[in-house]
Design a protein around this motif. Sequence first.
Motif, PDB file in Angstrom:
ATOM      1  N   HIS A 316       0.821  -1.209   0.000  1.00 33.32           N
ATOM      2  CA  HIS A 316       0.000   0.000   0.000  1.00 33.32           C
ATOM      3  C   HIS A 316       0.858   1.263   0.000  1.00 33.32           C
ATOM      4  CE1 HIS A 316      -3.176   2.857   0.909  1.00 33.32           C
ATOM      5  NE2 HIS A 316      -2.510   3.262   1.974  1.00 33.32           N
ATOM      6  N   PHE A 317       1.939   1.262   0.761  1.00 26.55           N
ATOM      7  CA  PHE A 317       2.744   2.477   0.868  1.00 26.55           C
ATOM      8  C   PHE A 317       3.572   2.718  -0.394  1.00 26.55           C
ATOM      9  CE2 PHE A 317       1.788   1.487   5.306  1.00 26.55           C
ATOM     10  CZ  PHE A 317       1.337   2.726   5.735  1.00 26.55           C
ATOM     11  N   ILE A 318       3.996   1.638  -1.087  1.00 26.00           N
ATOM     12  CA  ILE A 318       4.653   1.813  -2.383  1.00 26.00           C
ATOM     13  C   ILE A 318       3.656   2.395  -3.381  1.00 26.00           C
ATOM     14  CG2 ILE A 318       5.728   0.618  -4.329  1.00 26.00           C
ATOM     15  CD1 ILE A 318       6.906  -1.374  -2.398  1.00 26.00           C
ATOM     16  N   ALA A 319       2.436   1.863  -3.364  1.00 24.78           N
ATOM     17  CA  ALA A 319       1.391   2.355  -4.270  1.00 24.78           C
ATOM     18  C   ALA A 319       1.078   3.820  -3.983  1.00 24.78           C
ATOM     19  CB  ALA A 319       0.139   1.498  -4.131  1.00 24.78           C
ATOM     20  N   ARG A 320       1.002   4.158  -2.724  1.00 25.91           N
ATOM     21  CA  ARG A 320       0.688   5.539  -2.345  1.00 25.91           C
ATOM     22  C   ARG A 320       1.772   6.502  -2.818  1.00 25.91           C
ATOM     23  NH1 ARG A 320      -0.889   6.823   3.824  1.00 25.91           N
ATOM     24  NH2 ARG A 320       1.381   6.903   4.098  1.00 25.91           N
ATOM     25  N   GLU A 321       3.011   6.020  -2.839  1.00 24.86           N
ATOM     26  CA  GLU A 321       4.134   6.868  -3.271  1.00 24.86           C
ATOM     27  C   GLU A 321       4.127   7.083  -4.778  1.00 24.86           C
ATOM     28  OE1 GLU A 321       9.044   6.817  -3.388  1.00 24.86           O
ATOM     29  OE2 GLU A 321       7.956   5.209  -2.359  1.00 24.86           O
ATOM     30  N   HIS A 322       3.855   6.023  -5.557  1.00 30.05           N
ATOM     31  CA  HIS A 322       4.036   6.102  -7.003  1.00 30.05           C
ATOM     32  C   HIS A 322       2.745   6.301  -7.777  1.00 30.05           C
ATOM     33  CE1 HIS A 322       8.223   5.239  -6.563  1.00 30.05           C
ATOM     34  NE2 HIS A 322       8.014   4.055  -6.023  1.00 30.05           N
ATOM     35  N   LEU A 323       1.638   5.783  -7.281  1.00 30.55           N
ATOM     36  CA  LEU A 323       0.362   5.924  -7.991  1.00 30.55           C
ATOM     37  C   LEU A 323      -0.313   7.206  -7.521  1.00 30.55           C
ATOM     38  CD1 LEU A 323      -0.898   2.232  -7.930  1.00 30.55           C
ATOM     39  CD2 LEU A 323       0.655   3.345  -9.535  1.00 30.55           C
ATOM     40  N   THR A 324       0.261   8.313  -7.924  1.00 33.55           N
ATOM     41  CA  THR A 324      -0.175   9.601  -7.401  1.00 33.55           C
ATOM     42  C   THR A 324      -1.555  10.007  -7.891  1.00 33.55           C
ATOM     43  OG1 THR A 324       1.030  10.689  -9.201  1.00 33.55           O
ATOM     44  CG2 THR A 324       2.188  10.423  -7.110  1.00 33.55           C
ATOM     45  N   GLY A 325      -2.028   9.379  -8.964  1.00 33.99           N
ATOM     46  CA  GLY A 325      -3.344   9.709  -9.482  1.00 33.99           C
ATOM     47  C   GLY A 325      -4.436   8.758  -9.047  1.00 33.99           C
ATOM     48  N   GLY A 326      -4.111   7.802  -8.170  1.00 32.96           N
ATOM     49  CA  GLY A 326      -5.100   6.843  -7.705  1.00 32.96           C
ATOM     50  C   GLY A 326      -4.587   5.422  -7.807  1.00 32.96           C
ATOM     51  N   TYR A 327      -5.356   4.492  -7.272  1.00 32.16           N
ATOM     52  CA  TYR A 327      -4.893   3.110  -7.123  1.00 32.16           C
ATOM     53  C   TYR A 327      -5.387   2.173  -8.218  1.00 32.16           C
ATOM     54  CZ  TYR A 327      -3.669   4.818  -2.496  1.00 32.16           C
ATOM     55  OH  TYR A 327      -3.145   5.540  -1.466  1.00 32.16           O
ATOM     56  N   GLY A 328      -6.018   2.693  -9.253  1.00 26.52           N
ATOM     57  CA  GLY A 328      -6.481   1.852 -10.343  1.00 26.52           C
ATOM     58  C   GLY A 328      -7.861   1.289 -10.081  1.00 26.52           C
ATOM     59  N   ALA A 329      -8.356   0.550 -11.065  1.00 27.77           N
ATOM     60  CA  ALA A 329      -9.729   0.052 -11.003  1.00 27.77           C
ATOM     61  C   ALA A 329      -9.814  -1.462 -11.120  1.00 27.77           C
ATOM     62  CB  ALA A 329     -10.562   0.705 -12.105  1.00 27.77           C
ATOM     63  N   ILE A 330      -8.696  -2.148 -10.830  1.00 26.26           N
ATOM     64  CA  ILE A 330      -8.680  -3.614 -10.807  1.00 26.26           C
ATOM     65  C   ILE A 330      -8.579  -4.078  -9.367  1.00 26.26           C
ATOM     66  CG2 ILE A 330      -7.400  -5.689 -11.483  1.00 26.26           C
ATOM     67  CD1 ILE A 330      -8.800  -4.337 -13.774  1.00 26.26           C
ATOM     68  N   LEU A 331      -9.426  -5.013  -8.989  1.00 26.30           N
ATOM     69  CA  LEU A 331      -9.306  -5.649  -7.683  1.00 26.30           C
ATOM     70  C   LEU A 331      -9.691  -7.108  -7.810  1.00 26.30           C
ATOM     71  CD1 LEU A 331     -12.268  -6.156  -5.999  1.00 26.30           C
ATOM     72  CD2 LEU A 331     -12.284  -3.674  -6.251  1.00 26.30           C
ATOM     73  N   SER A 332      -9.204  -7.908  -6.898  1.00 29.36           N
ATOM     74  CA  SER A 332      -9.553  -9.322  -6.836  1.00 29.36           C
ATOM     75  C   SER A 332      -9.940  -9.665  -5.417  1.00 29.36           C
ATOM     76  CB  SER A 332      -8.379 -10.192  -7.296  1.00 29.36           C
ATOM     77  OG  SER A 332      -8.077  -9.971  -8.654  1.00 29.36           O
ATOM     78  N   PHE A 333     -10.687 -10.744  -5.264  1.00 27.46           N
ATOM     79  CA  PHE A 333     -11.037 -11.192  -3.917  1.00 27.46           C
ATOM     80  C   PHE A 333     -11.267 -12.694  -3.898  1.00 27.46           C
ATOM     81  CE2 PHE A 333     -15.040 -10.175  -5.951  1.00 27.46           C
ATOM     82  CZ  PHE A 333     -15.947 -11.118  -5.496  1.00 27.46           C
ATOM     83  N   ASP A 334     -10.988 -13.274  -2.737  1.00 30.09           N
ATOM     84  CA  ASP A 334     -11.239 -14.692  -2.497  1.00 30.09           C
ATOM     85  C   ASP A 334     -12.533 -14.850  -1.726  1.00 30.09           C
ATOM     86  OD1 ASP A 334      -8.810 -15.378  -3.664  1.00 30.09           O
ATOM     87  OD2 ASP A 334      -7.725 -15.361  -1.750  1.00 30.09           O
ATOM     88  N   LEU A 335     -13.385 -15.729  -2.206  1.00 30.61           N
ATOM     89  CA  LEU A 335     -14.571 -16.095  -1.433  1.00 30.61           C
ATOM     90  C   LEU A 335     -14.167 -16.995  -0.279  1.00 30.61           C
ATOM     91  CD1 LEU A 335     -16.997 -16.865  -4.400  1.00 30.61           C
ATOM     92  CD2 LEU A 335     -17.116 -14.889  -2.862  1.00 30.61           C
ATOM     93  N   ILE A 336     -15.009 -17.117   0.715  1.00 29.78           N
ATOM     94  CA  ILE A 336     -14.712 -18.000   1.846  1.00 29.78           C
ATOM     95  C   ILE A 336     -14.710 -19.453   1.384  1.00 29.78           C
ATOM     96  CG2 ILE A 336     -15.615 -16.411   3.581  1.00 29.78           C
ATOM     97  CD1 ILE A 336     -18.197 -18.079   3.585  1.00 29.78           C
TER      98      ILE A 336
END
Length: 413
Positions: A316-336
């Motif tokens: 998260h902190f690397i992303a916060r440093e370099h992705l200055t315009g936002g974190y993008g619109a891709i996410l993934s998740f695991d179901l239980i």
Amino acid sequence: MTKLGFTTRQVHADRLLNNPEHGGVHTSTSNSVLFEFKDAQGIIDAFQGKRAAHVYSRSSSPSVTALQAMLTELEDAEGALCFATGMAAISSSLFALLTAGDHLIVSQYLFGNTRSFFETLKDFGVHITYTDVTDVEHVKNAYQPNTKGVYTETVANPVTQVADLSAIGQFCEENGLLFMVDNTMTPPPLFSAKNVKASLVFTSLTKYIAGHGNVLGGAVIDTGLFNWKNFDNIKSGYQVDDVAQWGLTQIKKKGLRDLGATLSPQSASAIALGMETLNLRMSRSQYNAMQLATFLDNHDKVAKVFYPGLADHPQHFIAREHLTGGYGAILSFDLIDGADPVAFLNALKLVICATHLGDNRTLALPVAPTIYFENTAQERNNMGISDTMLRLSVGIEDTADLIADFETALASL
């Protein structure tokens, strides 16, 4: 144009950079395959690289050249070349630049098709070391005397690992290595490749740049930071007067011309038009992605959410440093455990089950049995891909409608 805001520059880029005919605000689509020379010396000079001119549309056309100028402006770069697809940009460029015996350090989290191509490079004698790019120390440990460069994505697809971009860029600069960054997931203005000393930027124009899921395209962009005199694979015939153009010249001749993965003029025009709304679309998609990630992260039928914008994301902190315009619109998740990904996807009514990303519509698919089906279970485990993982490309719909669709589908499990 650099003093103007990003969206202003994109909306006016075509007319200001390319001066379209007849006062148009868009470059006309040029369908001509051949180009006439009134003076025969002109075609000789063009073939010998003594003057810039369109000769045959497999190598260049006015429509594609106009798009390349806009992409160069987008990345504040030295130049760009377009191809029929993103994979064509990657494969044509690396086939043009590498020879048997060369070594590359490559992210172990690469997207499936890209990794498949690097496996093909092995068949041609190029040595590949896959490593964890979230920590530069792993990259340093993979370095060999015959290493030519490092290849990584900014944010991995689908588990969203964020590369240690600045540190890798510094390491590459110190060792005279190409730093090749796939910026598909985080196009400008989210991320500036020059800020991390990237040499070449690869992007699938099909995704966020075009944005509407109706055209294929890819590009390689030279940031102008790499000294091509330090790259001993450049053939003497491509060592033009401007050293900064050596890399793109060889890619154009040995990659685009010889392999022939040409972007059509019609596709170039569609991509240029879609690019005008890039910032607006990305802003909306990112907002929706953050809201959806937060919702899923607090749901009792979701085991884990992978999104760089969440505070507990490992990078998260690397992303916060370099992705200055936002974190993008891709996410993934695991179901239980015990939840059926297929049943969940079938319960979604608004979200589309499809293999694509960067669209205006929200898309979802089960990761392991589709885009990573060809990888072994151990390889998927090394990438952090579980059997219940679902990938989302979040679109621009109304946020409440998206959350309601996921809430209903999760309740049905």
